[in-house]
Design an enzyme around this catalytic site. Structure first.
Site, PDB file in Angstrom:
ATOM      1  N   ASP A 236      -0.872  -5.406   9.447  1.00 18.20           N
ATOM      2  CA  ASP A 236      -1.871  -4.527   8.858  1.00 18.20           C
ATOM      3  C   ASP A 236      -3.073  -5.400   8.495  1.00 18.20           C
ATOM      4  O   ASP A 236      -3.038  -6.170   7.538  1.00 18.20           O
ATOM      5  CB  ASP A 236      -1.303  -3.839   7.614  1.00 18.20           C
TER       6      ASP A 236
ATOM      7  N   LYS B 219     -13.569  -1.037   5.793  1.00 16.66           N
ATOM      8  CA  LYS B 219     -13.999  -1.882   4.689  1.00 16.66           C
ATOM      9  C   LYS B 219     -15.127  -2.808   5.097  1.00 16.66           C
ATOM     10  O   LYS B 219     -16.186  -2.837   4.470  1.00 16.66           O
ATOM     11  CB  LYS B 219     -12.819  -2.699   4.154  1.00 16.66           C
TER      12      LYS B 219
ATOM     13  N   TRP C   2       0.857  -1.185   0.000  1.00 20.70           N
ATOM     14  CA  TRP C   2       0.000   0.000   0.000  1.00 20.70           C
ATOM     15  C   TRP C   2       0.896   1.239   0.000  1.00 20.70           C
ATOM     16  O   TRP C   2       1.833   1.337   0.785  1.00 20.70           O
ATOM     17  CB  TRP C   2      -0.889  -0.027   1.240  1.00 20.70           C
TER      18      TRP C   2
END
Length: 398
Positions: free
Chosen positions: A212, A247, A131
């Protein structure tokens, strides 16, 4: 003058794509750049369970006073249950402490601040690719950064051997950012066997995992996506987890995330908690409340919890169906074998196309994809998949 020497900063490579997409007049334009879930109609919906929880809060909430610095205790417990499993002792034995942070991004930054401020580590290893914000966040916190191989562009697969080889060069005490599932941007995850080997490797090398965990539930399921985290828990006495509800709850703009520190003992955890609270106090003072209270309401209300799990499954299944459909249509259009995108997980896919092909898609077809070839699968639907497949096939075949 104080500011006249400043230069215009470059646009964010992903958010800048959205701006260009909005300005595009092509009626068939498709945005596969931005990393948010979209339904079949191209809309990022508010989940029904979230709306129901918000109504409960409207009717019952009595105060808008500050939350504790680390957030509501119930939020921490429910987050640990999701990450580690409801019956895992680490949920309530005092070894793990959880803090509400503004999104997964905020959790990563607080983790970086804590590591630097307490002189725990100097260097963090980050997957190549990753990312885009990982390097900026860790660098801004004051950590040195290094890369470890993750993706093999020739085979379009995860390069596990190269990953371990690179991390063999890490020094004891270095931090390793680990994607728990739905790797961003490749969509490629470790197998259960690889997770077991990797967790033992991290422990043996005395490396500190910073996990993460942004996409729990978007890969194969809530429990399945937590497999890697729980393997690390078995092997590593201490690590950090940055998790997100952006999300899986669709609450992107509420900034609901969490940082969990797992410690070797409850006594150490109390000390860690006190220091991370100082980092949070300096950065944001107190966490935002609305999104946190929505999460607590949904996860602690059996009817809403069941509704959430069903809505999450529908999002996950739709993205997987779009992967399969796109792969089939690309094959039928003569673009080659794209079955590899079906083996990827979550919201993103590495399509294996060049920057030149990405640019041609944008200029000639109004299809917006990150220059690396990363596409947001959630932006594909039954209305645009044929146009997308035909455009991709034409560009690939030259």
């Amino acid at each position: 003058m104080f500011f006249d020497h400043l230069e215009l900063a470059p646009a964010d490579p992903i958010l800048g794509l959205t701006d260009a997409f909005k300005a595009d007049t092509n009626p068939k334009k498709v945005n596969l750049g931005v990393g948010v879930y979209q339904n079949e109609n191209g809309v990022t919906p508010v989940l029904k369970c979230v709306k129901a929880a918000e109504q409960i809060l409207v009717n019952e909430e009595q105060s808008k006073s500050y939350l504790p610095i680390s957030g509501l205790p119930e939020y921490g417990r429910l987050t640990r249950e999701l990450v580690f499993g409801k019956d895992n002792p680490v949920v309530s034995d005092g070894r793990a402490v959880t803090f509400h942070c503004p999104g997964g991004t905020g959790a990563l930054r607080i983790a970086g601040d804590f590591l630097v401020q307490q002189k725990i580590a100097q260097r963090v290893w980050i997957s190549n690719p990753t990312w885009g914000n990982h390097f900026q966040i860790m660098g801004a916190a004051g950590l040195e950064t290094a890369k470890y191989t993750y993706y093999n562009a020739q085979t379009k697969s995860l390069d596990f051997d190269a990953m371990l080889k690179d991390l063999s060069g890490a020094a004891h005490g270095d931090v390793v950012i680990v994607h728990a599932c739905c790797h961003n941007p490749t969509g490629l995850d470790l197998t259960p066997e690889q997770w077991e080997q990797f967790a033992a490797f991290l422990a043996d090398k005395k490396l500190l995992p910073l996990i993460d965990f942004a996409y729990q539930g978007f890969g194969r399921g809530l429990e399945e996506d937590a497999y890697g985290v729980r393997q690390i828990l078995k092997h590593c006495p201490e690590f950090l987890v940055a998790s997100s509800y952006s999300k899986n709850f669709g609450m992107y703009n509420e900034r609901v995330g969490a940082l969990t520190a797992v410690c070797a003992s409850a006594e150490i955890a109390k000390k860690v908690e006190s220091q991370i609270k100082l980092s949070i106090r300096c950065a944001i003072s107190n966490p935002p409340a609305h999104g946190e209270k929505v999460v607590v309401t949904v996860l602690s209300t059996p009817k809403l919890r069941a509704q959430w799990e069903q809505e999450l499954a529908e999002m996950r299944d739709r993205m997987r169906r779009m992967r399969e459909l796109l792969a089939d249509k690309l094959g039928a259009a003569g673009a080659g074998d794209f079955s590899f995108i079906v083996t990827q997980n979550g919201m993103f896919s590495f399509l294996g196309i060049t920057k030149e092909q990405v640019e041609k898609l944008r200029q000639e077809y109004g299809i917006y994809i990150v220059s690396s070839g990363r596409a947001c699968v959630a932006g594909i639907n039954d209305n645009n998949v044929d146009y997308l497949a035909d455009a991709l096939a034409t560009v690939i075949k030259g």
